[in-house]
Write a protein that holds these residues in place. Structure first.
Motif, PDB file in Angstrom:
ATOM      1  N   ALA A 246       1.410   1.560  -5.336  1.00 14.03           N
ATOM      2  CA  ALA A 246       1.211   0.725  -4.149  1.00 14.03           C
ATOM      3  C   ALA A 246       0.107   1.300  -3.265  1.00 14.03           C
ATOM      4  O   ALA A 246      -0.725   0.558  -2.726  1.00 14.03           O
ATOM      5  N   GLY A 247       0.084   2.623  -3.119  1.00 13.85           N
ATOM      6  CA  GLY A 247      -0.951   3.251  -2.301  1.00 13.85           C
ATOM      7  C   GLY A 247      -2.339   3.055  -2.875  1.00 13.85           C
ATOM      8  O   GLY A 247      -3.302   2.851  -2.138  1.00 13.85           O
ATOM      9  N   ALA A 248      -2.449   3.102  -4.217  1.00 16.74           N
ATOM     10  CA  ALA A 248      -3.750   2.881  -4.846  1.00 16.74           C
ATOM     11  C   ALA A 248      -4.236   1.458  -4.607  1.00 16.74           C
ATOM     12  O   ALA A 248      -5.399   1.228  -4.261  1.00 16.74           O
ATOM     13  N   ALA A 249      -3.340   0.479  -4.795  1.00 17.26           N
ATOM     14  CA  ALA A 249      -3.724  -0.923  -4.626  1.00 17.26           C
ATOM     15  C   ALA A 249      -4.089  -1.219  -3.173  1.00 17.26           C
ATOM     16  O   ALA A 249      -5.089  -1.896  -2.891  1.00 17.26           O
ATOM     17  N   LEU A 250      -3.293  -0.721  -2.253  1.00 14.93           N
ATOM     18  CA  LEU A 250      -3.561  -0.981  -0.830  1.00 14.93           C
ATOM     19  C   LEU A 250      -4.779  -0.206  -0.344  1.00 14.93           C
ATOM     20  O   LEU A 250      -5.585  -0.716   0.444  1.00 14.93           O
ATOM     21  N   GLY A 251      -4.926   1.024  -0.817  1.00 11.17           N
ATOM     22  CA  GLY A 251      -6.055   1.843  -0.386  1.00 11.17           C
ATOM     23  C   GLY A 251      -7.400   1.309  -0.832  1.00 11.17           C
ATOM     24  O   GLY A 251      -8.435   1.620  -0.230  1.00 11.17           O
ATOM     25  N   TRP A 252      -7.400   0.481  -1.879  1.00 11.46           N
ATOM     26  CA  TRP A 252      -8.651  -0.109  -2.352  1.00 11.46           C
ATOM     27  C   TRP A 252      -9.376  -0.858  -1.232  1.00 11.46           C
ATOM     28  O   TRP A 252     -10.605  -0.826  -1.154  1.00 11.46           O
ATOM     29  N   TYR A 253      -8.619  -1.531  -0.380  1.00 16.79           N
ATOM     30  CA  TYR A 253      -9.217  -2.307   0.711  1.00 16.79           C
ATOM     31  C   TYR A 253      -9.285  -1.526   2.020  1.00 16.79           C
ATOM     32  O   TYR A 253      -9.620  -2.104   3.061  1.00 16.79           O
ATOM     33  N   GLY A 254      -8.933  -0.240   2.024  1.00 14.28           N
ATOM     34  CA  GLY A 254      -9.113   0.578   3.210  1.00 14.28           C
ATOM     35  C   GLY A 254      -7.803   0.957   3.886  1.00 14.28           C
ATOM     36  O   GLY A 254      -6.720   0.456   3.555  1.00 14.28           O
ATOM     37  N   TRP A 255      -7.918   1.824   4.869  1.00 17.97           N
ATOM     38  CA  TRP A 255      -6.738   2.357   5.550  1.00 17.97           C
ATOM     39  C   TRP A 255      -5.973   1.319   6.359  1.00 17.97           C
ATOM     40  O   TRP A 255      -4.735   1.351   6.380  1.00 17.97           O
ATOM     41  N   PRO A 256      -6.627   0.381   7.031  1.00 21.52           N
ATOM     42  CA  PRO A 256      -5.843  -0.651   7.742  1.00 21.52           C
ATOM     43  C   PRO A 256      -4.947  -1.448   6.790  1.00 21.52           C
ATOM     44  O   PRO A 256      -3.800  -1.767   7.132  1.00 21.52           O
ATOM     45  N   THR A 257      -5.463  -1.762   5.602  1.00 19.65           N
ATOM     46  CA  THR A 257      -4.648  -2.488   4.622  1.00 19.65           C
ATOM     47  C   THR A 257      -3.481  -1.635   4.147  1.00 19.65           C
ATOM     48  O   THR A 257      -2.368  -2.137   3.963  1.00 19.65           O
ATOM     49  N   LEU A 258      -3.733  -0.347   3.947  1.00 19.78           N
ATOM     50  CA  LEU A 258      -2.664   0.560   3.533  1.00 19.78           C
ATOM     51  C   LEU A 258      -1.554   0.597   4.573  1.00 19.78           C
ATOM     52  O   LEU A 258      -0.364   0.511   4.243  1.00 19.78           O
ATOM     53  N   MET A 259      -1.916   0.714   5.839  1.00 21.83           N
ATOM     54  CA  MET A 259      -0.908   0.767   6.903  1.00 21.83           C
ATOM     55  C   MET A 259      -0.167  -0.562   7.024  1.00 21.83           C
ATOM     56  O   MET A 259       1.061  -0.590   7.207  1.00 21.83           O
ATOM     57  N   LEU A 260      -0.897  -1.677   6.885  1.00 17.29           N
ATOM     58  CA  LEU A 260      -0.262  -2.985   6.985  1.00 17.29           C
ATOM     59  C   LEU A 260       0.741  -3.195   5.859  1.00 17.29           C
ATOM     60  O   LEU A 260       1.868  -3.636   6.099  1.00 17.29           O
ATOM     61  N   GLY A 261       0.356  -2.894   4.632  1.00 14.46           N
ATOM     62  CA  GLY A 261       1.258  -3.071   3.492  1.00 14.46           C
ATOM     63  C   GLY A 261       2.468  -2.168   3.577  1.00 14.46           C
ATOM     64  O   GLY A 261       3.587  -2.566   3.220  1.00 14.46           O
ATOM     65  N   THR A 262       2.266  -0.945   4.041  1.00 11.88           N
ATOM     66  CA  THR A 262       3.388  -0.015   4.187  1.00 11.88           C
ATOM     67  C   THR A 262       4.361  -0.506   5.246  1.00 11.88           C
ATOM     68  O   THR A 262       5.585  -0.516   5.039  1.00 11.88           O
ATOM     69  N   PHE A 263       3.820  -0.915   6.391  1.00 17.90           N
ATOM     70  CA  PHE A 263       4.676  -1.438   7.463  1.00 17.90           C
ATOM     71  C   PHE A 263       5.425  -2.688   7.009  1.00 17.90           C
ATOM     72  O   PHE A 263       6.610  -2.855   7.317  1.00 17.90           O
ATOM     73  N   ALA A 264       4.746  -3.577   6.281  1.00 12.60           N
ATOM     74  CA  ALA A 264       5.382  -4.810   5.813  1.00 12.60           C
ATOM     75  C   ALA A 264       6.559  -4.505   4.900  1.00 12.60           C
ATOM     76  O   ALA A 264       7.604  -5.156   4.980  1.00 12.60           O
ATOM     77  N   GLY A 265       6.412  -3.515   4.036  1.00 10.86           N
ATOM     78  CA  GLY A 265       7.508  -3.155   3.141  1.00 10.86           C
ATOM     79  C   GLY A 265       8.734  -2.675   3.902  1.00 10.86           C
ATOM     80  O   GLY A 265       9.863  -3.099   3.625  1.00 10.86           O
ATOM     81  N   PHE A 266       8.523  -1.783   4.874  1.00 11.15           N
ATOM     82  CA  PHE A 266       9.658  -1.290   5.665  1.00 11.15           C
ATOM     83  C   PHE A 266      10.263  -2.394   6.529  1.00 11.15           C
ATOM     84  O   PHE A 266      11.482  -2.445   6.715  1.00 11.15           O
ATOM     85  N   LEU A 267       9.417  -3.272   7.055  1.00 11.64           N
ATOM     86  CA  LEU A 267       9.937  -4.366   7.873  1.00 11.64           C
ATOM     87  C   LEU A 267      10.808  -5.299   7.044  1.00 11.64           C
ATOM     88  O   LEU A 267      11.902  -5.691   7.473  1.00 11.64           O
ATOM     89  N   LEU A 268      10.348  -5.654   5.865  1.00  7.50           N
ATOM     90  CA  LEU A 268      11.130  -6.542   4.995  1.00  7.50           C
ATOM     91  C   LEU A 268      12.449  -5.883   4.599  1.00  7.50           C
ATOM     92  O   LEU A 268      13.497  -6.535   4.570  1.00  7.50           O
ATOM     93  N   GLY A 269      12.402  -4.585   4.289  1.00  2.59           N
ATOM     94  CA  GLY A 269      13.634  -3.877   3.948  1.00  2.59           C
ATOM     95  C   GLY A 269      14.611  -3.835   5.103  1.00  2.59           C
ATOM     96  O   GLY A 269      15.822  -4.005   4.934  1.00  2.59           O
ATOM     97  N   ALA A 270      14.078  -3.631   6.334  1.00  2.00           N
ATOM     98  CA  ALA A 270      14.941  -3.598   7.511  1.00  2.00           C
ATOM     99  C   ALA A 270      15.560  -4.965   7.782  1.00  2.00           C
ATOM    100  O   ALA A 270      16.742  -5.065   8.136  1.00  2.00           O
ATOM    101  N   LEU A 271      14.773  -6.011   7.612  1.00  4.96           N
ATOM    102  CA  LEU A 271      15.302  -7.361   7.818  1.00  4.96           C
ATOM    103  C   LEU A 271      16.390  -7.689   6.803  1.00  4.96           C
ATOM    104  O   LEU A 271      17.414  -8.292   7.149  1.00  4.96           O
TER     105      LEU A 271
END
Length: 309
Positions: A246-271
């Motif tokens: 997941a980090g490789a795929a998200l990091g391809w588009y840069g650090w903002p994308t990495l942070m967004l994808g990581t946050f989205a995963g935790f948010l969905l899990g929390a919901l």
């Protein structure tokens, strides 16, 4: 290239991606069943009726169970029933499919379905399914691939996303079933992501950076490793390995994308966990499979990164 030509090219890519997703998703049910073994157990080699499951790709249906043949290992069938509650209903039926078929024919000879089959035959046909259905997996994979293609367009990394997407869907399906992320899928997925993105970086008109993909894999993997060490009961080591991909795929588009994808995963899990609490189907100590949300977060992050690129 004119606007009309570019739009036509994008539509063709989306259509091809959807067809690719449907075709590959239709091959996942058997692999999902075989990998859906509880932690510490070997991958499944037999259907609940005790017949060998050959190969890893294709629909999860046993021809011998459909024909009403008894399994070669009655003990295995019983252990499958006791060890996997989700399969117990089908296991009990398939273990006695020959008996039920004959009794159905002898006691109710005049009753049959509209298709002309006897009740026992219809029951055996249903018992032959031992894993997830083909249509839902094919549909989900097709939608994921089509969305990725729509966001990425004709850029070379779209081929990478289409190759990785079916494996992500398979991992999510297995983790939802038995809370296990198999090493034969997670570790090769991370390696494949980096290799394929490295090849995409050699093709003109790509929209990402391989160096940040590599760093993203290391950073996200290290972050999940820390969470695992701090709370092993809440984060499995399989999640750490999946985080590399997941980090490789998200990091391809840069650090903002990495942070967004990581946050989205935790948010969905929390919901999801909150919904279980509200529905009183879990308490605060109940462990939930996090792999599907990690995959979903990466998917959303890639979509956002591809649109913004």
């Amino acid at each position: 290239m004119s606007t009309a030509t570019g739009l036509y090219s994008d539509l063709v890519v989306v259509l091809v991606a959807a067809l690719w997703g449907a075709a590959t998703g239709a091959l996942l049910p058997r692999a999902a069943y075989r990998f859906s073994a509880p932690s510490g157990e070997a991958w499944r080699e037999r259907c609940p009726g005790g017949h060998p499951v050959r190969g890893w790709l294709g629909r999860a249906r046993c021809g011998q169970c459909a024909a009403g043949e008894s399994g070669h290992s009655g003990e295995f069938g019983r252990s499958e029933q006791s060890g996997h509650s989700g399969e117990s209903g089908r296991s009990e039926q398939s273990g006695h499919s020959g008996e039920s078929g004959r009794s159905g024919e002898s006691h109710r000879p005049g009753r049959s379905g509209r298709s002309g089959r006897e009740p026992g035959q219809a029951r055996r046909s249903a018992d032959a399914r031992y894993g997830p259905r083909t249509a839902p997996l094919a549909l989900v994979t097709a939608l994921v691939c089509a969305a990725l293609a729509a966001a990425t367009g004709t850029r070379p990394e779209v081929a990478v996303w289409l190759l990785l997407a079916p494996v992500g869907v398979l991992l999510a399906a297995v983790d939802l079933k038995v809370r296990r992320l198999p090493d034969p899928l997670t570790l090769p997925l991370a390696g494949a992501a980096l290799v394929l993105l490295g090849l995409a970086a050699l093709v003109p008109e790509h929209a990402g950076e391989w160096s940040t993909a590599l760093l993203g894999a290391l950073v996200l993997g290290a972050g999940y490793l820390v969470l695992f060490l701090v709370n092993p009961a809440g984060m499995g080591f399989g999640d750490v390995k999946l985080a590399l991909a997941a980090g490789a795929a998200l990091g391809w588009y840069g650090w903002p994308t990495l942070m967004l994808g990581t946050f989205a995963g935790f948010l969905l899990g929390a919901l999801y966990g909150g919904a279980l609490l509200v529905a009183r189907r879990a308490d605060r100590k109940t462990a939930i499979p996090f792999g599907p949300f990690l995959v979903a977060g990466a998917f959303l992050g890639i979509l956002a990164g591809a649109y913004a690129a």
